[in-house]
Design an enzyme around this catalytic site. Sequence first.
Site, PDB file in Angstrom:
ATOM      1  N   HIS A  55       9.832 -12.143  -8.015  1.00 17.12           N
ATOM      2  CA  HIS A  55       9.696 -12.116  -6.549  1.00 17.12           C
ATOM      3  C   HIS A  55       8.262 -11.841  -6.085  1.00 17.12           C
ATOM      4  O   HIS A  55       7.741 -10.751  -6.314  1.00 17.12           O
ATOM      5  CB  HIS A  55      10.609 -11.040  -5.968  1.00 17.12           C
ATOM      6  N   SER A  78       7.724 -17.090  -7.653  1.00 15.78           N
ATOM      7  CA  SER A  78       8.869 -16.222  -7.372  1.00 15.78           C
ATOM      8  C   SER A  78      10.050 -16.635  -8.239  1.00 15.78           C
ATOM      9  O   SER A  78      10.158 -17.794  -8.626  1.00 15.78           O
ATOM     10  CB  SER A  78       9.284 -16.343  -5.901  1.00 15.78           C
ATOM     11  N   SER A  83      12.800 -15.063  -1.827  1.00 17.56           N
ATOM     12  CA  SER A  83      12.289 -13.688  -1.960  1.00 17.56           C
ATOM     13  C   SER A  83      10.792 -13.535  -1.739  1.00 17.56           C
ATOM     14  O   SER A  83      10.283 -12.418  -1.693  1.00 17.56           O
ATOM     15  CB  SER A  83      12.656 -13.139  -3.342  1.00 17.56           C
ATOM     16  N   ASP A 132      11.850 -12.335 -14.581  1.00 16.63           N
ATOM     17  CA  ASP A 132      12.839 -11.575 -13.816  1.00 16.63           C
ATOM     18  C   ASP A 132      14.057 -12.482 -13.637  1.00 16.63           C
ATOM     19  O   ASP A 132      14.050 -13.373 -12.796  1.00 16.63           O
ATOM     20  CB  ASP A 132      12.254 -11.164 -12.455  1.00 16.63           C
ATOM     21  N   GLU A 192      12.656  -8.149 -16.578  1.00 11.61           N
ATOM     22  CA  GLU A 192      12.806  -7.141 -15.525  1.00 11.61           C
ATOM     23  C   GLU A 192      14.256  -6.711 -15.263  1.00 11.61           C
ATOM     24  O   GLU A 192      14.513  -5.545 -14.999  1.00 11.61           O
ATOM     25  CB  GLU A 192      12.213  -7.734 -14.223  1.00 11.61           C
ATOM     26  N   ASN A 217      14.431  -3.569 -18.097  1.00  6.15           N
ATOM     27  CA  ASN A 217      15.516  -3.079 -17.244  1.00  6.15           C
ATOM     28  C   ASN A 217      16.099  -1.773 -17.767  1.00  6.15           C
ATOM     29  O   ASN A 217      16.410  -0.881 -16.999  1.00  6.15           O
ATOM     30  CB  ASN A 217      16.623  -4.135 -17.144  1.00  6.15           C
ATOM     31  N   LYS A 222      13.545   2.442 -15.000  1.00  4.11           N
ATOM     32  CA  LYS A 222      13.757   1.193 -14.266  1.00  4.11           C
ATOM     33  C   LYS A 222      15.174   1.198 -13.704  1.00  4.11           C
ATOM     34  O   LYS A 222      15.399   1.427 -12.531  1.00  4.11           O
ATOM     35  CB  LYS A 222      13.470  -0.029 -15.159  1.00  4.11           C
ATOM     36  N   ASP A 226      15.162   1.819  -9.827  1.00  2.74           N
ATOM     37  CA  ASP A 226      15.052   0.580  -9.044  1.00  2.74           C
ATOM     38  C   ASP A 226      16.445   0.078  -8.669  1.00  2.74           C
ATOM     39  O   ASP A 226      16.789  -0.081  -7.485  1.00  2.74           O
ATOM     40  CB  ASP A 226      14.251  -0.401  -9.918  1.00  2.74           C
ATOM     41  N   ASN A 227      17.294  -0.143  -9.673  1.00  2.00           N
ATOM     42  CA  ASN A 227      18.611  -0.704  -9.407  1.00  2.00           C
ATOM     43  C   ASN A 227      19.422   0.213  -8.486  1.00  2.00           C
ATOM     44  O   ASN A 227      20.159  -0.259  -7.619  1.00  2.00           O
ATOM     45  CB  ASN A 227      19.390  -0.917 -10.719  1.00  2.00           C
ATOM     46  N   CYS A 231      18.175  -0.115  -4.358  1.00  2.00           N
ATOM     47  CA  CYS A 231      19.229  -0.747  -3.551  1.00  2.00           C
ATOM     48  C   CYS A 231      19.743   0.202  -2.477  1.00  2.00           C
ATOM     49  O   CYS A 231      20.185  -0.229  -1.413  1.00  2.00           O
ATOM     50  CB  CYS A 231      20.389  -1.210  -4.444  1.00  2.00           C
ATOM     51  N   HIS A 337      21.732 -10.709  -9.114  1.00  2.00           N
ATOM     52  CA  HIS A 337      20.577 -11.591  -9.303  1.00  2.00           C
ATOM     53  C   HIS A 337      20.814 -13.048  -8.896  1.00  2.00           C
ATOM     54  O   HIS A 337      19.965 -13.661  -8.272  1.00  2.00           O
ATOM     55  CB  HIS A 337      20.090 -11.540 -10.754  1.00  2.00           C
ATOM     56  N   HIS A 387      12.896  -3.791  -2.535  1.00  2.00           N
ATOM     57  CA  HIS A 387      12.759  -2.333  -2.662  1.00  2.00           C
ATOM     58  C   HIS A 387      11.388  -1.853  -2.188  1.00  2.00           C
ATOM     59  O   HIS A 387      10.405  -2.585  -2.276  1.00  2.00           O
ATOM     60  CB  HIS A 387      12.902  -1.921  -4.128  1.00  2.00           C
ATOM     61  N   SER A 395       9.197   0.636 -11.953  1.00  2.00           N
ATOM     62  CA  SER A 395       9.598  -0.578 -12.685  1.00  2.00           C
ATOM     63  C   SER A 395       8.374  -1.289 -13.253  1.00  2.00           C
ATOM     64  O   SER A 395       8.347  -1.688 -14.417  1.00  2.00           O
ATOM     65  CB  SER A 395      10.305  -1.553 -11.745  1.00  2.00           C
ATOM     66  N   GLN A 399       6.785  -2.515 -16.861  1.00  2.00           N
ATOM     67  CA  GLN A 399       6.393  -3.903 -17.148  1.00  2.00           C
ATOM     68  C   GLN A 399       4.995  -3.952 -17.761  1.00  2.00           C
ATOM     69  O   GLN A 399       4.754  -4.652 -18.749  1.00  2.00           O
ATOM     70  CB  GLN A 399       6.388  -4.747 -15.862  1.00  2.00           C
TER      71      GLN A 399
HETATM   72  P1  NAI Z   1      25.584  -3.196 -14.289  1.00  2.00           P
HETATM   73  O1  NAI Z   1      26.033  -3.872 -15.510  1.00  2.00           O
HETATM   74  O2  NAI Z   1      25.099  -1.783 -14.350  1.00  2.00           O
HETATM   75  O3  NAI Z   1      26.700  -3.247 -13.154  1.00  2.00           O
HETATM   76  C1  NAI Z   1      27.513  -4.327 -12.875  1.00  2.00           C
HETATM   77  C2  NAI Z   1      28.930  -3.788 -12.687  1.00  2.00           C
HETATM   78  O4  NAI Z   1      29.770  -4.816 -12.191  1.00  2.00           O
HETATM   79  C3  NAI Z   1      29.536  -3.292 -13.989  1.00  2.00           C
HETATM   80  O5  NAI Z   1      29.946  -1.939 -13.872  1.00  2.00           O
HETATM   81  C4  NAI Z   1      30.711  -4.235 -14.219  1.00  2.00           C
HETATM   82  O6  NAI Z   1      31.813  -3.586 -14.850  1.00  2.00           O
HETATM   83  C5  NAI Z   1      31.042  -4.676 -12.811  1.00  2.00           C
HETATM   84  N1  NAI Z   1      31.752  -5.960 -12.731  1.00  2.00           N
HETATM   85  C6  NAI Z   1      31.621  -7.069 -13.512  1.00  2.00           C
HETATM   86  N2  NAI Z   1      32.461  -8.047 -13.109  1.00  2.00           N
HETATM   87  C7  NAI Z   1      33.127  -7.542 -12.043  1.00  2.00           C
HETATM   88  C8  NAI Z   1      34.121  -8.079 -11.178  1.00  2.00           C
HETATM   89  N3  NAI Z   1      34.591  -9.323 -11.348  1.00  2.00           N
HETATM   90  N4  NAI Z   1      34.599  -7.287 -10.179  1.00  2.00           N
HETATM   91  C9  NAI Z   1      34.146  -6.026 -10.004  1.00  2.00           C
HETATM   92  N5  NAI Z   1      33.187  -5.468 -10.794  1.00  2.00           N
HETATM   93  C10 NAI Z   1      32.685  -6.220 -11.796  1.00  2.00           C
HETATM   94  O7  NAI Z   1      24.409  -4.123 -13.686  1.00  2.00           O
HETATM   95  P2  NAI Z   1      23.352  -3.696 -12.564  1.00  2.00           P
HETATM   96  O8  NAI Z   1      22.132  -3.166 -13.207  1.00  2.00           O
HETATM   97  O9  NAI Z   1      24.061  -2.899 -11.551  1.00  2.00           O
HETATM   98  O10 NAI Z   1      22.947  -5.139 -11.979  1.00  2.00           O
HETATM   99  C11 NAI Z   1      23.866  -5.928 -11.252  1.00  2.00           C
HETATM  100  C12 NAI Z   1      23.165  -7.209 -10.781  1.00  2.00           C
HETATM  101  O11 NAI Z   1      22.138  -6.878  -9.855  1.00  2.00           O
HETATM  102  C13 NAI Z   1      22.463  -7.996 -11.881  1.00  2.00           C
HETATM  103  O12 NAI Z   1      22.566  -9.358 -11.607  1.00  2.00           O
HETATM  104  C14 NAI Z   1      21.022  -7.540 -11.766  1.00  2.00           C
HETATM  105  O13 NAI Z   1      20.134  -8.452 -12.360  1.00  2.00           O
HETATM  106  C15 NAI Z   1      20.880  -7.433 -10.284  1.00  2.00           C
HETATM  107  N6  NAI Z   1      19.835  -6.565  -9.743  1.00  2.00           N
HETATM  108  C16 NAI Z   1      19.465  -6.818  -8.441  1.00  2.00           C
HETATM  109  C17 NAI Z   1      18.515  -6.042  -7.837  1.00  2.00           C
HETATM  110  C18 NAI Z   1      18.106  -6.332  -6.445  1.00  2.00           C
HETATM  111  O14 NAI Z   1      17.110  -5.776  -5.969  1.00  2.00           O
HETATM  112  N7  NAI Z   1      18.788  -7.182  -5.716  1.00  2.00           N
HETATM  113  C19 NAI Z   1      17.867  -4.919  -8.526  1.00  2.00           C
HETATM  114  C20 NAI Z   1      18.351  -4.718  -9.874  1.00  2.00           C
HETATM  115  C21 NAI Z   1      19.300  -5.521 -10.433  1.00  2.00           C
END
Ligand code: NAI
Length: 466
Positions: A55, A78, A83, A132, A192, A217, A222, A226-227, A231, A337, A387, A395, A399
Site C-alpha cells: 500500500h 501498491s 489503497s 504484502d 507483510e 507478519n 507486527k 498492526d493487525n 484495525c 486482505h 493504520h 511493522s 520489514q
Molecule cells: P488470523 O488467522 O489471526 O484470523 C482470522 C480468523 O478468521 C481466524 O481466527 C479464523 O479461525 C477465522 N475464520 C476463518 N474462516 C472463517 C469463517 N468462514 N467464518 C468465521 N471466521 C473464520 O488472521 P489475521 O491476522 O487476523 O488476518 C486476517 C486477514 O486480514 C488476512 O487476510 C490478513 O492478511 C488481513 N490483514 C488486514 C489488515 C488491514 O489493515 N486491513 C492488517 C493485517 C492483516
Amino acid sequence: FVIENDFVIRDPELASWGRKEMDIAETEMPGLMACREEFGTDKPLTGARITGSLHMTIQTAVLIETLQELGAKVRWASCNIFSTQDHAAAAIAATGTPVFAVKGESLTEYWDYTDRIFNWTDGEPSNMILDDGGDATMYILTGARAEAGEDVLSNPTNEEEEIFVAQIKKRMAATPGFFTRQRDAIKGVTEETTTGVNRLYQLQKKGLLPFPAINVNDSVTKSKFDNKYGCKESLVDGIRRATDVMMAGKVAVVCGYGDVGKGSAASLLGAGARVKVTEVDPICALQAAMDGFEVVTLEDAAPTADIIITTTGNKDVVTLDTMRLMKDMVILGNIGHFDNEIEVLSLRNMKWTNIKPQVDMIHFPDGKRILLLSEGRLLNLGNATGHPSFVMSASFTNQTLAQIELFTKGEKYGKEVYVLPKHLDEKVARLHLAKLGAKLTVLSDEQADYIGVSPQGPFKAEQYRY
Ligand code: NAI
C-alpha cells in the site's frame, strides 16, 4: 494519470502535501528513524534492488526512504487498487523514485504496475522482494513456471485471473526469459501480512519456494500490534469516512476473531456498537465469548445486523444467500486482505448506485439495499488511510530488519519461511517505548536467574503466545 520518467501517479502537484505529512509521520515512527540512525552510515542495503508491493501510503513513503537511506534502490507499487494515497505517491515520485500507484487504478493497471516494479531501466533484475499479500512474488513465480513450460496460465476462473494471465503473457512475449531471470536473482522475500504468509507456507509445502522468505507478519510486534491495534483505530475510521453513520447502539457483526477480528471488534465496541462475532475456531470463539461478545453464526445474525465486517482472510464468508438475509441499508465491508471474503461477483448483475468513490449502494430485486464499502476490498485502506504511523513503524521496522537479514545473510537460509529472532522482536518494541513515555523495569541478576532468562532478554520462551 501522469506517466513519465519511470513513474505513474495521479498528480505531481500533490507532492508538497505528501512531504509535509511524511515529516509528521516521521515523528510518529521511532523504529524507522532508529534504523536510519543505526544503519545509515554502514548502509547494509547497498546493492539491494528492492521490488516493493505494499500500500503506497504516507507510512510506506517513510519506509521507502528508510530503505534508501540504508543504501537500497527501490521500485514501488501498491498491493491494492484502492489503497494508494496519491499525495504519498507524488512525494515519493518527486524524489526520483520509480513508483506506480494511483488510488482507484484498474486491475489491468494494477498488474501492469506489478510488472513495472521488476522492470528496471538498466535491464538488470531485482534481487529482493518486499511483499504484502504475495502478489509480486506470485507474479514472478507463476511467470517462471510458465516459461519452464508448465501449464499454469490456462483456465483462468474469473476476470481478475484473466487480467493476471494476460499480463504474464504480454511480458513473456516482450522479454523472453524475464521471469526466470528475475526469480533466479532474488535473494529473498519479506512478507507483510497473514494472507501472503499463508501463500508462502503453501509454496514451501509444495516445494515451490525458490528462495528464503521472512514472515514479518508473525513477529509479535507486527501481528499483535498492526493487525490488532491498527484495525482498532482504522476500521471505524473507514466506516465513518464512508458513511458518517451513527455507530452507537447499532448491531455490528465481525466475522473472524483472529488478530484483525479482535482489533475490529474492539473498534466497533469503542464506537458504542453492540458487537457479535462469528468464528470457526473454537479457541478464538471462546476468546470472543470471554471478551464479552455474543458468538453467533452469520445466518442467524444477518437479519438484525446494521454493520457486517469480514476479517477472516478466507473466501466466501459472506455469500449471496447470506446477503439475501440482510436487512435494508446494512453496511457491508471487509478488512481482510483480498476481496473474495464477500461474494461481490454475484452482485455485479444487480443495480449499483455509486455514492462516492469506494462507496456503492447495491439494489436487490426485492427493493432491499446494501451499502458496500470499497467493493469488498480492505476498507480501512480503501475508505480511510489505513493504520496510523506509530503502529506501522513497528511493522516496518520488522520489514527493514528482515530485508537487511536476507540481503546480507541470505546464504545462511534455506528455501523456507522464517520469522525474525525474538531478540529483534523485543528490540522493535523497545524502540517504540520512549515515544509513549514508558519506562521499563530492569531485572536483577537474581530475578533473571530465577525465571531462567538473561536480564537483557529474550524474556520469553519461543512457545509463549503473548
Ligand atoms: P488470523 O488467522 O489471526 O484470523 C482470522 C480468523 O478468521 C481466524 O481466527 C479464523 O479461525 C477465522 N475464520 C476463518 N474462516 C472463517 C469463517 N468462514 N467464518 C468465521 N471466521 C473464520 O488472521 P489475521 O491476522 O487476523 O488476518 C486476517 C486477514 O486480514 C488476512 O487476510 C490478513 O492478511 C488481513 N490483514 C488486514 C489488515 C488491514 O489493515 N486491513 C492488517 C493485517 C492483516
